[in-house]
Design a protein around this motif. Structure first.
Motif, PDB file in Angstrom:
ATOM      1  N   SER A  54       0.932  -1.127   0.011  1.00 38.79           N
ATOM      2  CA  SER A  54       0.045   0.004   0.029  1.00 38.79           C
ATOM      3  C   SER A  54       0.997   1.273  -0.025  1.00 38.79           C
ATOM      4  CB  SER A  54      -0.745   0.065   1.069  1.00 38.79           C
ATOM      5  OG  SER A  54      -1.591  -1.188   1.493  1.00 38.79           O
ATOM      6  N   ILE A  55       0.595   2.298  -0.820  1.00 39.98           N
ATOM      7  CA  ILE A  55       1.542   3.408  -1.091  1.00 39.98           C
ATOM      8  C   ILE A  55       1.141   4.285   0.265  1.00 39.98           C
ATOM      9  CG2 ILE A  55       1.601   5.557  -2.273  1.00 39.98           C
ATOM     10  CD1 ILE A  55       1.430   3.852  -4.911  1.00 39.98           C
ATOM     11  N   ALA A  56       2.259   4.809   0.820  1.00 38.56           N
ATOM     12  CA  ALA A  56       1.964   5.438   2.142  1.00 38.56           C
ATOM     13  C   ALA A  56       2.214   7.236   1.904  1.00 38.56           C
ATOM     14  CB  ALA A  56       3.239   5.033   3.154  1.00 38.56           C
ATOM     15  N   SER A  57       1.878   7.609   0.656  1.00 42.41           N
ATOM     16  CA  SER A  57       2.036   8.976   0.449  1.00 42.41           C
ATOM     17  C   SER A  57       1.057   9.538  -0.472  1.00 42.41           C
ATOM     18  CB  SER A  57       3.692   9.441  -0.133  1.00 42.41           C
ATOM     19  OG  SER A  57       3.631   8.546  -1.245  1.00 42.41           O
ATOM     20  N   SER A  58       0.934  11.045  -0.574  1.00 46.03           N
ATOM     21  CA  SER A  58       0.003  11.388  -1.433  1.00 46.03           C
ATOM     22  C   SER A  58       1.031  12.174  -2.713  1.00 46.03           C
ATOM     23  CB  SER A  58      -0.993  12.464  -0.890  1.00 46.03           C
ATOM     24  OG  SER A  58      -1.104  13.468  -1.894  1.00 46.03           O
ATOM     25  N   ILE A  59       0.780  11.974  -4.099  1.00 47.69           N
ATOM     26  CA  ILE A  59       1.687  12.510  -5.082  1.00 47.69           C
ATOM     27  C   ILE A  59       1.556  14.056  -4.962  1.00 47.69           C
ATOM     28  CG2 ILE A  59       0.247  12.262  -7.225  1.00 47.69           C
ATOM     29  CD1 ILE A  59       2.939  11.092  -8.372  1.00 47.69           C
ATOM     30  N   SER A  60       0.099  14.459  -4.484  1.00 44.22           N
ATOM     31  CA  SER A  60       0.029  15.652  -4.579  1.00 44.22           C
ATOM     32  C   SER A  60       0.821  16.575  -3.472  1.00 44.22           C
ATOM     33  CB  SER A  60      -1.453  16.270  -3.933  1.00 44.22           C
ATOM     34  OG  SER A  60      -2.186  15.264  -4.544  1.00 44.22           O
ATOM     35  N   ALA A  61       1.268  15.745  -2.408  1.00 43.12           N
ATOM     36  CA  ALA A  61       2.068  16.142  -1.128  1.00 43.12           C
ATOM     37  C   ALA A  61       3.510  16.096  -1.437  1.00 43.12           C
ATOM     38  CB  ALA A  61       1.509  15.594   0.149  1.00 43.12           C
ATOM     39  N   ASP A 111       6.779  13.684  -7.672  1.00 40.86           N
ATOM     40  CA  ASP A 111       7.728  12.650  -8.074  1.00 40.86           C
ATOM     41  C   ASP A 111       8.179  11.880  -6.954  1.00 40.86           C
ATOM     42  OD1 ASP A 111       7.705  13.584 -10.685  1.00 40.86           O
ATOM     43  OD2 ASP A 111       9.235  15.428 -10.337  1.00 40.86           O
ATOM     44  N   GLU A 112       7.490  11.575  -6.045  1.00 37.19           N
ATOM     45  CA  GLU A 112       7.937  10.559  -4.860  1.00 37.19           C
ATOM     46  C   GLU A 112       6.774   9.710  -4.820  1.00 37.19           C
ATOM     47  OE1 GLU A 112       9.378  12.335  -1.385  1.00 37.19           O
ATOM     48  OE2 GLU A 112      10.940  13.493  -2.337  1.00 37.19           O
ATOM     49  N   VAL A 113       7.247   8.576  -4.149  1.00 36.22           N
ATOM     50  CA  VAL A 113       6.115   7.308  -3.542  1.00 36.22           C
ATOM     51  C   VAL A 113       6.919   6.968  -2.373  1.00 36.22           C
ATOM     52  CG1 VAL A 113       7.073   5.455  -5.023  1.00 36.22           C
ATOM     53  CG2 VAL A 113       4.948   5.504  -3.990  1.00 36.22           C
ATOM     54  N   HIS A 114       6.202   6.877  -1.201  1.00 34.18           N
ATOM     55  CA  HIS A 114       6.583   6.330   0.040  1.00 34.18           C
ATOM     56  C   HIS A 114       5.965   4.852   0.331  1.00 34.18           C
ATOM     57  CE1 HIS A 114       7.514  10.866   1.450  1.00 34.18           C
ATOM     58  NE2 HIS A 114       8.105  10.551  -0.039  1.00 34.18           N
ATOM     59  N   LEU A 115       6.657   4.099   1.140  1.00 35.12           N
ATOM     60  CA  LEU A 115       6.418   2.779   1.501  1.00 35.12           C
ATOM     61  C   LEU A 115       6.400   2.696   2.902  1.00 35.12           C
ATOM     62  CD1 LEU A 115       7.398   0.544  -1.473  1.00 35.12           C
ATOM     63  CD2 LEU A 115       5.325   1.603  -1.269  1.00 35.12           C
ATOM     64  N   THR A 116       5.686   1.790   3.805  1.00 37.45           N
ATOM     65  CA  THR A 116       5.809   1.517   4.924  1.00 37.45           C
ATOM     66  C   THR A 116       5.956  -0.046   5.063  1.00 37.45           C
ATOM     67  OG1 THR A 116       4.174   3.165   5.630  1.00 37.45           O
ATOM     68  CG2 THR A 116       4.811   1.718   7.463  1.00 37.45           C
ATOM     69  N   ILE A 117       7.119  -0.587   5.170  1.00 34.15           N
ATOM     70  CA  ILE A 117       7.171  -2.163   5.065  1.00 34.15           C
ATOM     71  C   ILE A 117       7.955  -2.784   6.229  1.00 34.15           C
ATOM     72  CG2 ILE A 117       8.676  -3.877   3.774  1.00 34.15           C
ATOM     73  CD1 ILE A 117       8.592  -2.039   1.331  1.00 34.15           C
ATOM     74  N   GLY A 118       7.102  -3.716   6.815  1.00 28.04           N
ATOM     75  CA  GLY A 118       7.505  -4.683   8.199  1.00 28.04           C
ATOM     76  C   GLY A 118       8.326  -5.555   7.613  1.00 28.04           C
ATOM     77  N   ALA A 119       9.489  -5.674   8.157  1.00 32.68           N
ATOM     78  CA  ALA A 119      10.471  -6.686   7.716  1.00 32.68           C
ATOM     79  C   ALA A 119      10.011  -8.207   8.305  1.00 32.68           C
ATOM     80  CB  ALA A 119      12.023  -6.397   8.408  1.00 32.68           C
ATOM     81  N   VAL A 120      10.003  -8.953   7.356  1.00 34.12           N
ATOM     82  CA  VAL A 120       9.397 -10.473   8.159  1.00 34.12           C
ATOM     83  C   VAL A 120      10.746 -11.490   8.397  1.00 34.12           C
ATOM     84  CG1 VAL A 120       8.021 -12.448   7.319  1.00 34.12           C
ATOM     85  CG2 VAL A 120       7.400  -9.978   6.696  1.00 34.12           C
ATOM     86  N   ARG A 121      10.783 -11.616   9.523  1.00 34.57           N
ATOM     87  CA  ARG A 121      11.798 -12.607   9.762  1.00 34.57           C
ATOM     88  C   ARG A 121      11.238 -13.624  10.824  1.00 34.57           C
ATOM     89  NH1 ARG A 121      14.548  -7.411  10.603  1.00 34.57           N
ATOM     90  NH2 ARG A 121      16.035  -7.170   9.188  1.00 34.57           N
TER      91      ARG A 121
END
Length: 391
Positions: free
Chosen positions: A181-188, A191-201
């Motif tokens: 799921s994208i964690a940012s708004s392109i309006s804000a 030219d960027e996209v942000h992600l929130t990713i939990g490392a699975v171990r």
């Protein structure tokens, strides 16, 4: 360290738009751990540049990453089978060739086993255990064996093998992109996209296991490296068209991601609708993701209400659904007022518990029977006012 999967000149991409089959090499601008000291989790906040890609997205959309496998796992496979990494193997339907090492690193899925792989592998060994496992009557045991094991487990357990490297890789599936799921708004963030990713171990069957893409992002991708990405639209998870609608968002853990994008978008558009977020995790001190940002939005009035549940900070475990029940009167009045209700995160437990809590809220505050409360919720869903992004 560079972990790109680049075409030599990326010639294809000069003419074709970037997509799942032709991903864009996005430069990593930022890669930080959001969790504080003492946390049992590692959640990466990753910012990628989309400059020059022509890619755009809406809040609620997902970003696909085409990952590469853990080099240590690839080395372990080559060693186990005494394979030469330079051996040329054929991959794909077009007869494309790659070195064995590159094929195992970038092309094939090596951390998942399927019934089909084991059935195919049974033809390359006399191992009685495997011959028995693939029998029709042992379908349940076969399914159980596949769960949580990978190619290395299979090769170690059921040898000796009468197979070439080509025989074995021909059994494997092509690497599938991982969607976040994208964690940012392109309006804000143009030219960027942000992600929130939990490392699975985790540890299973006496070996440490790592999520293919999440641990690539946590351990091997540095700022300045590139990741192959594409945008995946999500037509069933989006903000209301009208800026004056209220929204209620339930996103514990990494489920916060799309709601960060919703809040950013509403801040830019100066939406008049109220915004209510339920967030939860283990400990407030170390696991309150995006805390200062959320508090700033609350202070500015962009975020009307913020309710948090930190399950390990009290004797009784408190989760987001408990916070919903605590606020049942106000929650129901928001729904009656036409609010949209969103859930993002774990499908297995959290989304079911939230759904159950929602029915309880409607039943209690609407003075309805269980059946009537379920019908009310179904009606909201039909109107597109109950949306879920669960995985």
């Amino acid at each position: 360290m560079q972990v790109t999967l680049e075409n030599s000149k990326n010639t294809k991409s000069d003419t074709l738009p970037f997509s799942r089959t032709n991903p864009f090499q996005a430069k990593v601008l930022k890669n930080i751990n959001l969790n504080g000291p003492g946390s049992s989790k590692e959640t990466r906040h990753i910012e990628l540049s989309l400059k020059g890609s022509g890619l755009s997205y809406n809040p609620g959309d997902a970003l696909g990453i085409v990952p590469s496998n853990d080099p240590e796992l690839v080395v372990a496979l080559l060693k186990e089978m005494k394979w030469d990494e330079e051996t040329i193997v054929t991959v794909g339907k077009q007869g494309e060739t790659l070195s064995l090492k590159k094929a195992l690193t970038d092309y094939f899925e090596i951390t998942l086993l399927t019934k089909k792989i084991l059935q195919g592998a049974a033809g390359f060994t006399d191992n009685e255990e495997l011959q028995k496992l693939v029998l029709v009557e042992n379908a349940a045991q076969l399914k159980e064996y596949c769960y949580g094991r990978d190619l290395l487990d299979m090769l170690r357990t059921f040898g000796p093998w009468k197979a070439t490297a080509q025989d074995i890789v021909s059994l494997l599936r092509k690497m599938t992109p991982r969607l976040y799921s994208i964690a940012s708004s392109i309006s804000a963030n143009p030219d960027e996209v942000h992600l929130t990713i939990g490392a699975v171990r985790y540890t299973a069957y006496d070996r440490d296991r790592k999520g293919v893409c999440s641990v690539l992002c946590a351990e091997r991708v540095q700022e300045g490296d590139t990741l192959p990405v594409f945008v995946q639209a999500n037509k069933h998870f989006h903000l209301p068209e009208s800026q004056d609608k209220d929204i209620i968002m339930v996103g514990p853990g990494t489920g916060i991601a799309p709601f960060r994008s919703f809040i950013q978008e509403r801040a830019v558009n100066k939406a008049t609708g109220r915004t209510w977020l339920f967030f939860g995790d283990q400990h407030a001190a170390s696991d309150f993701l995006y805390q200062s940002e959320l508090e700033k939005y609350q202070h500015e009035g962009v975020l009307t209400k913020l309710d948090t549940a930190f399950s390990r900070d009290s004797a009784q475990k408190v989760y987001v659904q408990h916070k919903m029940l605590e606020n049942s009167k106000e929650l129901f009045s928001w729904l009656e007022n036409g609010a949209y209700f969103y859930v993002c995160g774990d499908k297995e437990y959290m989304a079911k518990d939230v759904n159950e809590a929602l029915i309880n809220v409607i039943e209690k505050e609407g003075a309805m029977t269980r059946e009537a409360a379920e019908a009310y919720l179904q009606d909201i869903q039909k109107q597109g006012r109950y949306q879920r992004d669960v995985y």
